[in-house]
Design a protein around this motif. Structure first.
Motif, PDB file in Angstrom:
ATOM      1  N   UNK A  74     -21.205 -13.209 -81.904  1.00  0.00           N
ATOM      2  CA  UNK A  74     -20.702 -12.288 -82.130  1.00  0.00           C
ATOM      3  C   UNK A  74     -19.270 -12.029 -81.173  1.00  0.00           C
ATOM      4  N   UNK A  75     -19.434 -12.309 -80.108  1.00  0.00           N
ATOM      5  CA  UNK A  75     -18.088 -12.325 -79.672  1.00  0.00           C
ATOM      6  C   UNK A  75     -17.071 -14.039 -79.659  1.00  0.00           C
ATOM      7  N   UNK A  95     -17.981 -12.552 -86.924  1.00  0.00           N
ATOM      8  CA  UNK A  95     -17.309 -12.092 -85.792  1.00  0.00           C
ATOM      9  C   UNK A  95     -18.671 -11.077 -86.063  1.00  0.00           C
ATOM     10  N   UNK A  96     -18.631 -10.311 -84.385  1.00  0.00           N
ATOM     11  CA  UNK A  96     -19.726  -9.355 -84.151  1.00  0.00           C
ATOM     12  C   UNK A  96     -21.117  -9.219 -84.718  1.00  0.00           C
ATOM     13  N   UNK A 140     -24.951  -9.333 -85.002  1.00  0.00           N
ATOM     14  CA  UNK A 140     -25.982  -9.163 -83.630  1.00  0.00           C
ATOM     15  C   UNK A 140     -27.574  -9.049 -85.232  1.00  0.00           C
ATOM     16  N   UNK A 141     -28.239 -10.227 -84.434  1.00  0.00           N
ATOM     17  CA  UNK A 141     -29.514  -9.668 -84.664  1.00  0.00           C
ATOM     18  C   UNK A 141     -29.958 -11.480 -84.614  1.00  0.00           C
ATOM     19  N   UNK A 154     -25.284  -5.809 -87.998  1.00  0.00           N
ATOM     20  CA  UNK A 154     -26.015  -5.859 -86.903  1.00  0.00           C
ATOM     21  C   UNK A 154     -27.776  -5.663 -87.983  1.00  0.00           C
ATOM     22  N   UNK A 182     -30.897  -6.172 -86.888  1.00  0.00           N
ATOM     23  CA  UNK A 182     -31.583  -5.203 -86.186  1.00  0.00           C
ATOM     24  C   UNK A 182     -32.350  -4.432 -86.727  1.00  0.00           C
ATOM     25  N   UNK A 207     -37.257  -0.438 -86.513  1.00  0.00           N
ATOM     26  CA  UNK A 207     -38.427  -0.912 -84.626  1.00  0.00           C
ATOM     27  C   UNK A 207     -37.740  -1.139 -84.181  1.00  0.00           C
ATOM     28  N   UNK A 208     -36.946  -2.310 -84.098  1.00  0.00           N
ATOM     29  CA  UNK A 208     -36.640  -3.283 -83.224  1.00  0.00           C
ATOM     30  C   UNK A 208     -35.400  -2.567 -82.750  1.00  0.00           C
ATOM     31  N   UNK A 209     -34.926  -1.555 -82.911  1.00  0.00           N
ATOM     32  CA  UNK A 209     -33.730  -0.794 -81.980  1.00  0.00           C
ATOM     33  C   UNK A 209     -34.467   0.301 -81.515  1.00  0.00           C
ATOM     34  N   UNK A 210     -35.421   0.685 -81.591  1.00  0.00           N
ATOM     35  CA  UNK A 210     -36.580   1.811 -81.048  1.00  0.00           C
ATOM     36  C   UNK A 210     -36.733   1.456 -79.481  1.00  0.00           C
ATOM     37  N   UNK A 211     -35.922   2.549 -78.568  1.00  0.00           N
ATOM     38  CA  UNK A 211     -36.060   2.250 -77.158  1.00  0.00           C
ATOM     39  C   UNK A 211     -37.500   2.291 -76.568  1.00  0.00           C
ATOM     40  N   UNK A 225     -32.759   0.219 -71.585  1.00  0.00           N
ATOM     41  CA  UNK A 225     -34.613   0.680 -71.356  1.00  0.00           C
ATOM     42  C   UNK A 225     -34.953  -0.841 -70.368  1.00  0.00           C
ATOM     43  N   UNK A 241     -32.133  -2.256 -73.926  1.00  0.00           N
ATOM     44  CA  UNK A 241     -32.100  -2.162 -74.598  1.00  0.00           C
ATOM     45  C   UNK A 241     -31.113  -0.871 -74.832  1.00  0.00           C
ATOM     46  N   UNK A 273     -16.891  -0.095 -78.773  1.00  0.00           N
ATOM     47  CA  UNK A 273     -18.239   0.722 -79.426  1.00  0.00           C
ATOM     48  C   UNK A 273     -18.611   1.586 -78.979  1.00  0.00           C
ATOM     49  N   UNK A 284     -30.348   1.391 -79.274  1.00  0.00           N
ATOM     50  CA  UNK A 284     -31.198   0.453 -78.894  1.00  0.00           C
ATOM     51  C   UNK A 284     -31.019  -0.548 -79.457  1.00  0.00           C
ATOM     52  N   UNK A 305     -25.674  -8.423 -76.689  1.00  0.00           N
ATOM     53  CA  UNK A 305     -25.058  -7.994 -77.952  1.00  0.00           C
ATOM     54  C   UNK A 305     -23.802  -7.241 -77.936  1.00  0.00           C
ATOM     55  N   UNK A 316     -21.399  -8.585 -73.987  1.00  0.00           N
ATOM     56  CA  UNK A 316     -20.813 -10.171 -74.406  1.00  0.00           C
ATOM     57  C   UNK A 316     -20.348 -10.588 -73.425  1.00  0.00           C
ATOM     58  N   UNK A 366     -16.328  -9.496 -73.786  1.00  0.00           N
ATOM     59  CA  UNK A 366     -15.061 -10.301 -74.806  1.00  0.00           C
ATOM     60  C   UNK A 366     -15.063  -8.193 -75.593  1.00  0.00           C
TER      61      UNK A 366
END
Lengths: 94, 469
Positions: free
Chosen positions: A41-42, A60-61, A63-64, A83, A85, A88-92, B34, B38, B52, B59, B64, B67, B94
């Motif tokens: 990621x970073x 890089x960058x 996510x998942x 990205x 995810x 549904x994994x991103x649903x808060x 949350x 998230x 970003x 979400x 991530x 970082x 970062x």
């Protein structure tokens, strides 16, 4: 750390724990192990430049979950900034 | 769940207000999470810190996007779930430009009436300014990271605090290596905008079309390849400062667009009819003669007048009487400490040599000379053998200091330059690297040892000089 065969199949997989967080040590490990692609990621610009200068591909960058990233990489579909995810994994959860 | 932009707060004021608007003007980065960390909401200051946009991060796990170095060890939110108390941590993140930024994170749980944790609010404070101020405490002569006690620099230092406090556009001129970038950042850091972003754009580094998108942003679908909305640098610099370096290289069509922005303060991203009111201070810099460019029709006169509300000219090092010695000693102390060396001074011969050189590359060249010498030196004092060889190889004209009180005209300086074409610091350093690599039979670790550099310094400089592996 995963080793892929010529067809992209995973031949070997292992987890390496470094004694302490150190980007220099990590770069040294990547070079000494002959790693071809780093998925992360970073990463700081200095180390990104160093690794790419050493002809190592850096995705890089990303996510998942790592397994999903590896699958995409095996299929040759992984791109920097991906990205992975599911929606549904991103649903808060509120 | 509704879009974060639609969420309104009722009952606080006589009419309802948008939550996003409420967070917009807070100079600290603010994140709402949350229970599972998230991202629910982030404000523009957080967008500027991380690189970003809120829409991209909705979400996503906070770790991530941030970082941070403490995320893998201590997730503040998870610690709060255990203890229920706010947490304050210092570390770094970062960002999307791959820059490491020192921050202070404060995280507090958001609870309902029964005390159940619903989520978290996190604020991120950019500590770079504070760290810079700490460093500057030991600086007796200067302004921010700028050093000097010559009359010309003191004149600049005297007016800088007042200039910093205003929002007027500033045009910085000066030869290469005089410290234009450093001065621009110092003005920003001394201004009321210091807690907001300082965004730098090199107008000479990108082709016209890319530069337009970089400065003003674009909407998804504005052109082939515009797969998502992109906030321009002007938008990201909202409430802060936009530093346009090499403004003399800005293409004419973009000069018109920048002019329009300076008049209206509204940014229109490519492909969008909806403008954004940006409160941005503009600082521009160039080593070119803009007045002459105006006469030649290569720079718009009206833009020049808008930019040079305040004009600051940084004198070349050769005109800064008494500053050389101060800056030499400053860089010596800086690099000795950075490289962990015990170099405490210059020999008389070296001091004399450095004081009599004309420095066409100005402070940057002096810095490079001292950095090189400290790298090479294995003793307590820098001796002539530790200096870059080009200082000795060049003709005596260049080493002779101009002792006349008259300002050295560029025409006078150009003569020795022509004689020594191809033997500037960059080419000499490149040659030194090649020589060391030949001596080391291509082994970079050995070459680094010969040069007295670390391996990473060698690869960085090889890359800089286009010497591929």
């Amino acid at each position: 750390m995963a080793t892929l065969g010529d067809g992209g199949d995973m031949e070997n997989q292992r987890t390496v724990v470094l004694p302490h967080a150190s980007p220099e040590d990590l770069c040294h490990l990547i070079l000494s192990e002959g790693v071809g692609t780093v998925i992360c990621n970073g990463i700081e610009e200095e180390y990104y430049q160093y690794l790419t200068w050493k002809k190592i591909a850096v995705m890089d960058f990303v996510m998942g979950p790592w397994a999903r990233a590896l699958e995409q990489h095996q299929r040759g579909e992984l791109q920097p900034g991906a990205i992975l995810f599911e929606s549904q994994e991103r649903t808060p959860n509120v | 769940m509704s879009s974060p932009f639609d969420i309104r707060i009722e009952g606080l004021f006589s009419s309802s207000i948008e939550l996003a608007r409420l967070l917009d003007e807070i100079p600290l980065g603010v994140l709402l999470l949350d229970r599972h960390s998230k991202i629910l909401m982030m404000n523009p200051a957080m967008e500027a810190l991380t690189g970003y946009r809120l829409e991209e991060t909705l979400g996503l796990p906070c770790c991530d996007v941030l970082r941070s170095n403490f995320c893998p060890m201590t997730c503040p939110a998870q610690e709060e779930l255990k203890g229920g108390k706010p947490i304050c941590l210092e570390g770094d993140i970062i960002n999307r430009d791959r820059h490491k930024i020192s921050i202070r994170l404060t995280s507090a749980p958001i609870k309902d009436a029964s005390g159940r944790i619903l989520g978290f609010i996190e604020t991120l404070e950019d500590l770079r300014l504070l760290q810079q101020l700490d460093k500057d405490l030991g600086t007796a002569f200067g302004f921010g990271p700028l050093l000097g006690r010559s009359p010309k620099m003191e004149e600049i230092f005297k007016i800088l605090p007042a200039i910093a406090r205003t929002d007027s556009s500033v045009l910085i001129t000066g030869e290469t290596g005089t410290g234009k970038d450093v001065l621009a950042e110092a003005i920003h850091q001394a201004s009321d905008r210091a807690r907001h972003p300082f965004i730098k754009v090199n107008c000479g580094a990108l082709p016209e079309t890319l530069l337009e998108s970089e400065l003003f942003g674009h909407k998804k679908g504005a052109f082939t390849g515009a797969v998502a909305d992109k906030p321009g640098r002007l938008r990201l610099a909202h409430n802060g400062t936009l530093y346009l370096t090499e403004i003399g290289d800005l293409p004419l069509p973009l000069q018109v667009k920048l002019l329009t922005f300076l008049d209206d303060k509204v940014v229109f991203p490519l492909g969008s009819t909806k403008g954004f009111q940006a409160d941005v201070r503009i600082i521009a810099a160039t080593h070119r003669d803009l007045e002459r460019m105006v006469l030649e029709g290569r720079f718009r006169e009206d833009l020049l007048f808008r930019l040079k509300v305040v004009q600051l000219h940084l004198p070349p090092l050769r005109e800064r009487d008494g500053d050389l010695s101060l800056i030499m000693d400053h860089f010596l102390a800086l690099f000795s400490s950075r490289f962990g060396k015990k170099v405490s001074g210059f020999s008389d011969e070296v001091r004399q040599k450095l004081l009599s050189y004309s420095y066409p590359g100005n402070v940057r060249e002096l810095r490079n000379v001292v950095e090189y010498s400290v790298n090479i030196c294995q003793e307590e004092q820098i001796k002539p053998k530790h200096l870059p060889t080009y200082l000795f190889e060049l003709g005596s004209e260049r080493l002779e200091k101009d002792t006349s009180s008259q300002r050295i005209q560029p025409a006078v300086l150009s003569a020795p330059h022509e004689k020594t074409a191809g033997t500037n610091w960059t080419s000499i350093e490149r040659q030194l690297i090649i020589d060391a690599l030949i001596k080391a039979k291509g082994r970079k670790s050995k070459a680094a040892e010969i040069l007295g550099w670390g391996r990473s310094t060698l690869w960085r400089k090889m890359k800089q000089h286009g010497l591929e592996a």
